[in-house]
Write an enzyme that holds these catalytic residues in place. Sequence first.
Site, mmCIF file in Angstrom:
data_model
loop_
_atom_site.group_PDB
_atom_site.id
_atom_site.type_symbol
_atom_site.label_atom_id
_atom_site.label_comp_id
_atom_site.label_asym_id
_atom_site.label_seq_id
_atom_site.Cartn_x
_atom_site.Cartn_y
_atom_site.Cartn_z
ATOM 1 N N ASP A 110 26.645 34.828 -27.744
ATOM 2 C CA ASP A 110 27.430 34.078 -28.383
ATOM 3 C C ASP A 110 28.652 34.126 -27.380
ATOM 4 O OD1 ASP A 110 29.172 32.202 -29.565
ATOM 5 O OD2 ASP A 110 28.784 33.074 -31.573
ATOM 6 N N VAL A 111 28.803 33.116 -26.591
ATOM 7 C CA VAL A 111 29.866 33.129 -25.457
ATOM 8 C C VAL A 111 31.298 32.831 -26.016
ATOM 9 C CG1 VAL A 111 28.049 32.141 -23.710
ATOM 10 C CG2 VAL A 111 29.522 30.548 -24.982
ATOM 11 N N TYR A 170 34.786 18.616 -25.003
ATOM 12 C CA TYR A 170 33.842 18.955 -23.986
ATOM 13 C C TYR A 170 34.239 18.411 -22.493
ATOM 14 C CZ TYR A 170 29.523 18.637 -21.347
ATOM 15 O OH TYR A 170 28.426 18.964 -20.411
ATOM 16 N N LYS A 180 35.409 20.352 -19.383
ATOM 17 C CA LYS A 180 34.725 20.309 -18.105
ATOM 18 C C LYS A 180 35.762 19.879 -16.978
ATOM 19 C CE LYS A 180 30.451 21.590 -19.324
ATOM 20 N NZ LYS A 180 29.817 23.002 -18.674
#
Length: 256
Positions: free
Chosen positions: A70-71, A161, A165
Amino acid sequence: MWDAGRMASNAVRFDFAGARVLVTGGSNGIGLAIARAFQAAGAGVTITGTRAQASDYRHGLTGFAYVKLDVRDAAAIARVAASLGALDVLVNNAGANFPFQPSEWDPDVFEDSVRVNLFSAFRMSLACKALLSASALHGGASIINLASMASFRAVPIVPGYGSAKAGIVALTRNLAVQWAKENVRVNAIAPGLTDSNMTTPMKAFPEIEAAELAKIPMGRRGVPDEIAPAVLFLASAQASYVTGATLAVCGGFAAS
């Protein structure tokens, strides 16, 4: 439509025999294509995934060393890095987005998305830095981060997200400059709309799918096997003078 068989006659062949590679999120999608490409080039490849063991996936993961990760768990990232022994290439591919119920406009979900997509890449890079610096790979060791076209434009359905990114692009530059004299090159790939578990739900919304395809000059989605060769190039000796770069692999989206 892209045809792997038609392109095979002029395909580039990479040789990573003896190299040690870690691909986070290598159990599916783009990550799996990258892992398979390194494996086909002779590398020993470790992949991470969220399931307990490799056999829990319906598709084959033969030949890979598999680690559950699990990062979001900093201690687990440290344990994975400590277990490797040696490393030449790190691919920070693991990621996720959370568009619905609740969405990334919820502050807690936003933070979770940034933790998955940005913080984990930073932690894994630092945890693996000593191993990478010790690499004897010709052209130097490499970190390849997975950015996105969302790094460069608004994607309001997943603001966490997109923000993460965008951070990946900046992180890539900062690590590249900081570690340029320590045998570690750091670059990123920014895929466009690519078939994967993450993008499959879009197909249920034809108007959204059509709007995205209209922005791609090549007029189609990419496939993971079109992303992987760019990663291998950046990790290869042929890219020995490339660091801090983000390479768009997007069917022309970035130019349109």
